[in-house]
Design an enzyme around this catalytic site. Structure first.
Site, PDB file in Angstrom:
ATOM      1  CG  HIS A 102      -1.917  -0.957   1.261  1.00 20.64           C
ATOM      2  ND1 HIS A 102      -2.960  -1.146   0.215  1.00 20.64           N
ATOM      3  CD2 HIS A 102      -2.373  -2.256   1.972  1.00 20.64           C
ATOM      4  CE1 HIS A 102      -3.921  -2.240   0.244  1.00 20.64           C
ATOM      5  NE2 HIS A 102      -3.224  -2.908   1.256  1.00 20.64           N
ATOM      6  CD  GLU A 143      -9.574  -8.418  -5.616  1.00 20.10           C
ATOM      7  OE1 GLU A 143      -8.487  -7.709  -5.571  1.00 20.10           O
ATOM      8  OE2 GLU A 143     -10.530  -7.947  -5.250  1.00 20.10           O
ATOM      9  CG  ASP A 169      -4.936  -8.908  -3.422  1.00 20.19           C
ATOM     10  OD1 ASP A 169      -4.076  -9.032  -2.744  1.00 20.19           O
ATOM     11  OD2 ASP A 169      -6.052  -8.260  -3.110  1.00 20.19           O
ATOM     12  CB  CYS A 190      -7.562  -1.959 -11.976  1.00 25.85           C
ATOM     13  SG  CYS A 190      -8.259  -3.140 -10.841  1.00 25.85           S
TER      14      CYS A 190
END
Length: 578
Positions: free
Chosen positions: A190, A432, A456, A503
């Protein structure tokens, strides 16, 4: 001068003084001061307690002005702890009788107190985090100001930390943080994602950079090469200043592509969208030539504040993005909470393996009030707008059917209340996990579109923690198994006339963008700063050439071979980029 190598995750160069962020916990050694040192330790404790009280009172007053008295009340418990004479007496007695440092007394007493809260009912056990927060606040006063929080930055800095939590990244002070460097993390952690979105040069996976830096040290962060230099000499500073100027010139040259279409040399159009975390980022998508928002990560609404956002908070955030996009498409992902975001930080009993636990759509199913609050806001915002709703971490057909059923229930509730809603809002899912990719033909019958979340998908396919710097080399978008799953999803989309975009961070890398184009992908959603580079790639190649490259990749059997081949092909397609 000391040079450390890590993983460059956000391009650019930053040169500034170091600011080291507190680790999650201080490691406090048991150190005796002797009888002659007791008075001094008691005085240090008194000074630290007074300083902590002053800090909290300022924070409470500032929060009250900005967010209201109710929100500011969270600091009342902290102040009450600082006034608890029983706790303070225990600290003083430990210093007097055992002749220990003030730091050790504070840590021991407050950590024992936190254990008592863990044994209480859940609504009281949640106070554990407040006790730890007070502990760290007092220890900061005792240990010194070199390792502080992120509030009230007044000068430009390079921020160094062991790692940044999603809450910390959501609250980064963008004006003065010029660069980021962390001990932990990987390319799709992140910290990396937010740094790229904000355009902050960043290097992660440095292992021990925080322990190598003292307050006042000058730091160079080179996000392109994955290098951090501590106390550089003048030659290194001059070299990186020159490199920084070249990067700025390159960025300006790419910005000239903003208003040009993303069309291949043989006339095939590609859709380029932006990924955002915060509503204000929508403007940067347009500034970089994006045609809409392909992924709005809404969980950051929860990470920027201690209080749960209301339906109106959700609605205002979505309305702001839609207004900025002015009729362009916006895909909003429902809450991807859990794992390392929000729930684990607030839970008195964190999960042992949260990435395989109660996260994303599973978390929403078990917190229906929270889920329905968001869906109400989304449906209200969708009226007269090009808004699509996307559900994360769908692993089987039953989950998407359940999610759609809850969405229909919310629609009916709004209609009964006389609230206007859009009944035909497009619904899609994130692909994902391998189970979704393998069952994509069945899932295509249930949805209007797919969005492939490779961050992921790679993690779960290869059993590699995407945020763990120790296994970072194993996290590879070029793994043949990952490529095969992506290819199957794209084919299923074409077969069932279901839109497919990608994405994940994979789409922002020119080598992989070239491969994906050849595999049939026609919609890319990337962080805004990456949009011009992907557009240049699209405008530099024919679709037939991209297809030939994809066919050749299918014949290779290792990720290293694939990466080498793709890099060579990109150099041929865009020689000016190298």
């Amino acid at each position: 001068m000391e040079i450390k190598e890590g993983i460059g995750v956000s391009p650019g160069v930053a040169i500034a003084q170091a600011k080291v962020l507190d680790a999650e916990e201080y490691q406090i050694p048991q150190r005796h001061v002797g009888a002659e040192g007791v008075a001094g330790e008691l005085a240090r404790l008194a000074e630290a307690l007074a300083g902590s009280r002053d800090e909290l009172e300022v924070l409470r007053d500032r929060t009250s002005e900005r967010l209201g008295a109710e929100t500011a009340a969270i600091f009342d418990f902290h102040l009450a702890l600082l006034a608890d004479q029983a706790l303070l007496d225990k600290m003083r007695e430990m210093i007097r009788s055992d002749e220990l440092t003030a730091e050790f007394a504070v840590a021991t007493v407050l950590r024992d107190y936190a254990k008592e809260f863990r044994r209480m009912p859940e609504y009281l056990a949640d106070r554990v985090k407040d006790v730890y927060d007070i502990e760290k606040r007092i220890l900061r006063q005792l240990i010194g100001r070199s390792r502080e929080g992120l509030a009230s930055l007044e000068q430009d800095v390079v921020l160094l930390a062991h790692d940044l939590t999603p809450s910390q990244t959501a609250n980064l002070e963008r004006e003065h943080i010029l660069g980021l460097a962390t001990d932990a993390g990987g390319r799709t952690s992140h910290t990396a994602i937010v740094a790229r979105a904000l355009g902050i040069p960043a290097v992660v996976g440095l292992n021990d950079v925080t322990s190598s830096v003292d307050v006042g040290d000058t730091i160079i962060v080179d996000g392109n090469r994955g290098v951090v230099i501590i106390n550089p000499d003048q030659a290194a500073v001059d070299q990186h200043r020159q490199f920084e100027r070249r990067l700025v010139e390159k960025e300006h040259s790419l910005d000239r592509l903003r208003d040009l279409p993303a069309v291949t040399l043989d006339g095939h159009e590609v859709t380029l969208l932006g990924n955002i975390e915060f509503p204000e980022e929508a403007e940067s998508v347009l500034a970089k030539g994006g045609q809409g928002v392909g992924l709005y990560r809404t969980e950051f609404l929860y990470l920027k504040t201690e209080t749960e956002p209301t339906e109106q908070d959700h609605y205002q955030a979505y309305a702001q993005v839609l207004a900025t996009m002015a009729g362009r498409p916006v895909v909003i992902r429902t809450l991807d909470l859990g794992a390392d975001k929000y729930s684990q930080q607030r839970s008195p009993m964190p999960e042992r393996n949260p990435f395989l636990g109660l996260r994303s759509i599973r978390f929403c199913f078990q917190h229906l009030d929270l889920f329905k609050t968001q869906l109400r806001a989304l449906l209200r915002a969708s009226v007269d707008a090009d808004l699509s709703i996307m559900f994360p971490l769908i692993t089987n057909v039953t989950e998407i059917r359940q999610a759609k059923m809850i969405l229909r229930d919310v629609m009916e509730d709004l209609e009964e209340e006389g609230v206007s809603v859009r009944l035909d809002v497009p619904v899609g899912i994130m692909i994902e996990v391998p189970s979704a990719a393998l069952q994509c033909n069945q899932l295509a019958e249930e949805v209007d579109f797919f969005s492939i979340g490779t961050n992921d998908l790679i993690q779960y396919t290869l059993a590699v923690d995407r945020g763990n710097e120790r296994v970072a080399p194993l996290f590879s978008a070029a793994h043949p198994a990952v490529i095969r799953l992506i290819k199957e999803v794209i084919r299923a989309g074409h077969r069932h006339d279901v839109g497919v975009s990608l994405c994940g961070e994979m789409a922002s890398v020119p080598e992989y963008a070239l491969l994906l184009l050849g595999m049939g992908l026609r919609a890319f959603s990337v962080s805004p700063p990456a949009l011009p580079e992907v557009k240049r790639l699209v405008r530099s190649v024919t679709l037939e050439r991209a297809r030939q490259i994809a066919r050749q990749v299918a014949a290779l059997d290792s990720d290293k071979e694939i990466v080498r081949y793709l890099r060579d092909q990109v150099r041929q397609v865009m020689p000016e980029a190298y």
